[in-house]
Write a protein that holds these residues in place. Sequence first.
Motif, short mmCIF file in Angstrom:
data_model
loop_
_atom_site.label_atom_id
_atom_site.label_comp_id
_atom_site.label_asym_id
_atom_site.label_seq_id
_atom_site.Cartn_x
_atom_site.Cartn_y
_atom_site.Cartn_z
N ALA A 79 36.61 47.06 51.23
CA ALA A 79 36.14 45.71 51.84
C ALA A 79 34.65 45.36 51.46
O ALA A 79 34.35 44.38 51.02
CB ALA A 79 36.36 45.69 53.15
N ALA A 80 33.87 46.53 51.49
CA ALA A 80 32.49 46.26 51.12
C ALA A 80 32.37 45.87 49.51
O ALA A 80 31.71 45.05 49.23
CB ALA A 80 31.55 47.40 51.54
N ALA A 81 33.22 46.32 48.87
CA ALA A 81 33.11 46.41 47.38
C ALA A 81 33.66 44.97 47.02
O ALA A 81 33.22 44.21 46.29
CB ALA A 81 33.83 47.32 46.60
N HIS A 82 34.67 44.64 47.74
CA HIS A 82 35.56 43.21 47.44
C HIS A 82 34.21 42.25 47.98
O HIS A 82 34.26 41.01 47.17
CB HIS A 82 36.68 42.99 48.54
CG HIS A 82 37.41 41.67 48.18
ND1 HIS A 82 37.97 41.53 47.05
CD2 HIS A 82 37.41 40.72 49.25
CE1 HIS A 82 38.75 40.20 47.10
NE2 HIS A 82 38.33 39.70 48.44
N ALA A 83 33.73 42.39 48.95
CA ALA A 83 32.63 41.35 49.46
C ALA A 83 31.61 41.16 48.46
O ALA A 83 30.86 40.25 48.09
CB ALA A 83 32.03 41.60 50.69
N ARG A 84 31.29 42.30 48.00
CA ARG A 84 30.15 42.47 46.86
C ARG A 84 30.43 41.37 45.44
O ARG A 84 29.69 40.82 44.98
CB ARG A 84 29.70 43.90 46.36
CG ARG A 84 28.57 43.90 45.51
CD ARG A 84 27.22 43.58 46.10
NE ARG A 84 26.19 43.42 45.13
CZ ARG A 84 25.91 42.54 44.69
NH1 ARG A 84 26.43 41.15 44.61
NH2 ARG A 84 24.92 42.47 43.58
N LEU A 85 31.86 41.99 45.37
CA LEU A 85 32.22 41.00 44.21
C LEU A 85 32.35 39.55 44.35
O LEU A 85 31.78 38.71 43.37
CB LEU A 85 33.66 41.42 43.59
CG LEU A 85 33.87 42.87 43.17
CD1 LEU A 85 35.49 43.37 43.02
CD2 LEU A 85 33.05 43.19 41.92
N LEU A 86 32.81 39.03 45.45
CA LEU A 86 32.72 37.99 45.76
C LEU A 86 31.36 37.18 45.79
O LEU A 86 31.07 36.04 45.56
CB LEU A 86 33.33 37.54 47.09
CG LEU A 86 34.92 37.69 47.23
CD1 LEU A 86 35.26 37.83 48.77
CD2 LEU A 86 35.76 36.89 46.36
N THR A 106 41.59 42.03 43.66
CA THR A 106 40.27 42.38 42.65
C THR A 106 40.61 41.30 41.48
O THR A 106 39.71 40.60 40.99
CB THR A 106 40.02 43.67 42.23
OG1 THR A 106 39.78 44.35 43.30
CG2 THR A 106 38.90 43.59 41.36
N LEU A 107 41.82 41.61 41.10
CA LEU A 107 42.39 40.74 39.86
C LEU A 107 42.24 39.13 40.04
O LEU A 107 42.09 38.43 38.98
CB LEU A 107 43.81 41.04 39.31
CG LEU A 107 44.09 42.65 39.01
CD1 LEU A 107 45.33 42.86 38.80
CD2 LEU A 107 43.08 42.88 37.75
N ASP A 108 42.31 38.83 41.52
CA ASP A 108 42.44 37.35 41.42
C ASP A 108 41.02 36.72 41.60
O ASP A 108 40.68 35.47 41.75
CB ASP A 108 43.02 37.09 42.81
CG ASP A 108 44.68 37.11 42.97
OD1 ASP A 108 45.08 37.03 41.51
OD2 ASP A 108 45.34 37.18 43.75
N ILE A 109 39.99 37.39 41.73
CA ILE A 109 38.81 36.77 41.98
C ILE A 109 38.20 36.05 40.53
O ILE A 109 37.80 34.99 40.51
CB ILE A 109 37.60 37.96 42.28
CG1 ILE A 109 37.86 38.57 43.51
CG2 ILE A 109 36.27 37.28 42.35
CD1 ILE A 109 37.08 39.64 43.77
#
Length: 318
Positions: A79-86, A106-109
């Motif tokens: 969740a933290a990594a996803h937020a950082r990517l966003l 991740t692929l959808d970002i």
Amino acid sequence: MKIIFAGTPEFAAVALQALHVAGFEIPLVLTQPDRPAGRGMQMHASAVKQFALAHDIEVLQPLSLRLDSKDPERAAQAAAAHARLLATDYDVMVVAAYGLILPRSTLDIKPCINIHGSLLPRWRGAAPIHRAIETGDLETGVTIMEMEEGLDTGPMLLMERVPILPGDTTASLHDTLAALGARMIVDALRARAAGTLHPVPQPDAGVTYAAKIGKEEAALDFSLSSAELGRKIRAFNPFPGAHAEVNGVVIKIWGAEALDAGSDAAPGRILAADAQHGIVVACKHGTLRLTELQKPGGKRLPAAEFLKGFPLEGLSLD
């Protein structure tokens, strides 16, 4: 163009360096968590992390990217990594031997592009270089592909071929393909920026899977042919290192030459072990001349030097 880079070993670090030198902006790097390594089992940063830190690039090391992980710690890190990517401004993610599966979230970002060390669809999966040598392929190469949820199934963007030379090991072929992949990913991103990169679906025919190498595979079976054993020795150099036992002592075998001459001796029987003939071992079909060996705690040595401290005449390899 701004890039997030995801990769872990030296194969990936070579590509990361090429992107950095080419002038692409890299605000963030993803790599596997530090692992214990070496005789002292000290925590060791990946090659990608070492390069990133040396060039002041932010590093993220989640245990997982799966938001639906059943493990609370992994789910929290995902969740933290996803937020950082966003929250990061980037155009594309480049992936090379990362070691973690990229989930749909991740692929959808943003688009994700992978550097894969084979001629897809041959040798999808974890160990394409090892398997190509082990199987006796005459050529391999690098495919730059768009990523999707399937295992290395995405559309191909670029492909280049290289021959597998008779003396190639996984170590030497790795270095060749790492340099090729580094050049190709720079070319691919420049072509993408110019609008000249066109994806091509992978063909349905010719799909093979390169399963992860297990340490148990490195134990040599002399009931195989000398040609098969020669390929295995090259494929398992440097990891996990082909080996056989002599009177209960495990000997690493780093180099060998397959010979056509056959023998009536039992497979594994050492037919010669001297400076004149080298170390020649009987196989089910043909014979195998061992050229580089290593005893426990010792150095890798040419056969003639190895025999000075470890005579093998009249013995058998198991």
